[in-house]
Design a protein around this motif. Structure first.
Motif, short mmCIF file in Angstrom:
data_model
loop_
_atom_site.label_atom_id
_atom_site.label_comp_id
_atom_site.label_asym_id
_atom_site.label_seq_id
_atom_site.Cartn_x
_atom_site.Cartn_y
_atom_site.Cartn_z
N ALA A 1 0.83 -1.21 0.00
CA ALA A 1 0.00 0.00 0.00
C ALA A 1 0.87 1.26 0.00
O ALA A 1 0.55 2.24 -0.68
N ALA B 1 0.91 4.10 -2.98
CA ALA B 1 0.67 5.51 -2.66
C ALA B 1 1.78 6.40 -3.21
O ALA B 1 1.52 7.46 -3.78
N LEU C 1 1.39 9.26 -6.22
CA LEU C 1 1.75 10.66 -5.99
C LEU C 1 2.77 11.14 -7.01
O LEU C 1 2.74 12.30 -7.44
#
Length: 135
Positions: free
Chosen positions: A75, A79, A83
Protein backbone atom coordinates in the motif's frame (compact mmCIF):
# COMPACT_ATOMS: atom_id res chain seq x y z
CA UNK A 1 -10.66 -19.46 71.41
CA UNK A 2 -13.36 -20.57 68.96
CA UNK A 3 -14.51 -18.72 65.83
CA UNK A 4 -17.97 -18.24 67.29
CA UNK A 5 -16.59 -16.33 70.27
CA UNK A 6 -14.59 -14.01 68.00
CA UNK A 7 -17.74 -13.10 66.09
CA UNK A 8 -19.63 -12.51 69.26
CA UNK A 9 -16.97 -10.04 70.33
CA UNK A 10 -17.11 -8.25 66.96
CA UNK A 11 -20.88 -7.87 66.95
CA UNK A 12 -21.09 -7.11 70.62
CA UNK A 13 -23.53 -9.98 71.28
CA UNK A 14 -21.33 -11.76 73.82
CA UNK A 15 -22.53 -14.95 75.51
CA UNK A 16 -25.99 -13.61 76.19
CA UNK A 17 -27.67 -16.37 74.19
CA UNK A 18 -29.87 -14.03 72.24
CA UNK A 19 -31.81 -15.28 69.23
CA UNK A 20 -29.88 -13.05 66.78
CA UNK A 21 -26.53 -14.44 67.87
CA UNK A 22 -27.85 -17.97 67.58
CA UNK A 23 -29.09 -17.33 64.04
CA UNK A 24 -25.74 -15.87 63.03
CA UNK A 25 -23.90 -18.84 64.45
CA UNK A 26 -26.24 -21.31 62.70
CA UNK A 27 -25.83 -19.48 59.37
CA UNK A 28 -22.05 -19.46 59.73
CA UNK A 29 -21.99 -23.16 60.60
CA UNK A 30 -24.12 -24.00 57.55
CA UNK A 31 -21.85 -21.92 55.28
CA UNK A 32 -18.72 -23.58 56.64
CA UNK A 33 -20.25 -27.04 56.15
CA UNK A 34 -21.27 -26.21 52.55
CA UNK A 35 -17.81 -24.87 51.69
CA UNK A 36 -16.11 -27.89 53.25
CA UNK A 37 -18.38 -30.28 51.30
CA UNK A 38 -17.60 -28.50 48.06
CA UNK A 39 -13.87 -28.59 48.82
CA UNK A 40 -14.06 -32.34 49.44
CA UNK A 41 -15.44 -32.81 45.90
CA UNK A 42 -12.21 -31.51 44.29
CA UNK A 43 -9.40 -33.94 43.62
CA UNK A 44 -5.85 -33.58 42.39
CA UNK A 45 -7.02 -34.42 38.87
CA UNK A 46 -9.33 -31.39 38.89
CA UNK A 47 -6.39 -29.15 39.77
CA UNK A 48 -3.96 -30.41 37.10
CA UNK A 49 -3.16 -28.25 34.13
CA UNK A 50 -4.77 -29.05 30.82
CA UNK A 51 -2.63 -30.27 27.98
CA UNK A 52 -1.14 -27.46 25.86
CA UNK A 53 -3.20 -26.58 22.80
CA UNK A 54 -2.40 -28.43 19.62
CA UNK A 55 -2.70 -27.09 16.12
CA UNK A 56 -1.68 -24.16 13.99
CA UNK A 57 -2.34 -21.32 16.43
CA UNK A 58 1.16 -19.91 16.53
CA UNK A 59 1.91 -20.47 12.83
CA UNK A 60 -1.31 -18.79 11.74
CA UNK A 61 -0.58 -15.73 13.85
CA UNK A 62 2.93 -15.50 12.44
CA UNK A 63 1.62 -15.86 8.88
CA UNK A 64 -1.10 -13.27 9.50
CA UNK A 65 1.48 -10.80 10.83
CA UNK A 66 3.73 -11.30 7.82
CA UNK A 67 0.79 -10.93 5.43
CA UNK A 68 -0.27 -7.66 7.08
CA UNK A 69 3.29 -6.36 6.86
CA UNK A 70 3.55 -7.17 3.16
CA UNK A 71 0.12 -5.65 2.54
CA UNK A 72 1.13 -2.45 4.32
CA UNK A 73 4.36 -2.24 2.33
CA UNK A 74 2.48 -2.73 -0.95
CA UNK A 75 0.00 0.00 0.00
CA UNK A 76 2.87 2.40 0.73
CA UNK A 77 4.51 1.65 -2.64
CA UNK A 78 1.22 2.21 -4.48
CA UNK A 79 0.67 5.51 -2.66
CA UNK A 80 4.15 6.77 -3.58
CA UNK A 81 3.72 5.70 -7.22
CA UNK A 82 0.36 7.45 -7.45
CA UNK A 83 1.75 10.66 -5.99
CA UNK A 84 4.76 10.71 -8.30
CA UNK A 85 3.41 9.39 -11.58
CA UNK A 86 -0.09 10.86 -11.84
CA UNK A 87 -0.59 14.28 -13.46
CA UNK A 88 -0.42 17.06 -10.95
CA UNK A 89 2.10 15.17 -8.84
CA UNK A 90 5.25 16.78 -7.43
CA UNK A 91 7.35 15.70 -10.45
CA UNK A 92 5.07 17.31 -13.05
CA UNK A 93 6.18 20.88 -13.81
CA UNK A 94 3.60 23.61 -13.86
CA UNK A 95 2.44 24.63 -17.35
CA UNK A 96 4.33 27.61 -18.76
CA UNK A 97 2.55 30.39 -20.58
CA UNK A 98 3.68 30.45 -24.23
CA UNK A 99 6.00 33.28 -25.15
CA UNK A 100 4.57 36.13 -27.15
CA UNK A 101 5.88 37.01 -30.61
CA UNK A 102 8.75 39.43 -30.46
CA UNK A 103 7.90 42.86 -31.73
CA UNK A 104 10.06 44.65 -34.29
CA UNK A 105 11.14 47.93 -32.96
CA UNK A 106 11.67 50.89 -35.20
CA UNK A 107 15.29 51.85 -35.69
CA UNK A 108 16.24 55.19 -34.24
CA UNK A 109 15.93 58.07 -36.70
CA UNK A 110 19.16 58.88 -38.52
CA UNK A 111 21.12 61.74 -37.18
CA UNK A 112 21.37 64.58 -39.70
CA UNK A 113 24.86 65.38 -40.88
CA UNK A 114 25.79 68.94 -41.43
CA UNK A 115 26.22 69.69 -45.09
CA UNK A 116 29.05 71.65 -46.42
CA UNK A 117 31.55 70.72 -43.79
CA UNK A 118 33.73 69.14 -46.41
CA UNK A 119 34.81 66.21 -44.34
CA UNK A 120 33.75 63.70 -46.93
CA UNK A 121 32.13 61.31 -44.49
CA UNK A 122 28.91 59.70 -45.40
CA UNK A 123 26.15 59.44 -42.80
CA UNK A 124 24.11 56.35 -42.08
CA UNK A 125 21.78 55.06 -44.73
CA UNK A 126 18.10 55.91 -44.23
CA UNK A 127 17.20 52.32 -45.23
CA UNK A 128 16.88 49.67 -42.51
CA UNK A 129 19.85 47.29 -42.85
CA UNK A 130 17.65 44.26 -42.02
CA UNK A 131 15.43 44.88 -44.98
CA UNK A 132 17.01 44.02 -48.31
CA UNK A 133 15.78 45.46 -51.57
CA UNK A 134 16.13 42.27 -53.56
CA UNK A 135 12.99 41.01 -55.29
Amino acid sequence: MTPGNAEDRRTGAGDHGTAAAARRRATEDRLRAALAARADLLTHRDLRRDAPPQGHGRGVRRLRGAALGVLGLAAAVVAVCLLVLLPGGPQTPAPVVPAGTPGISEPPPPTPTPTGTGTGTVGPSPVDPRVTGRP
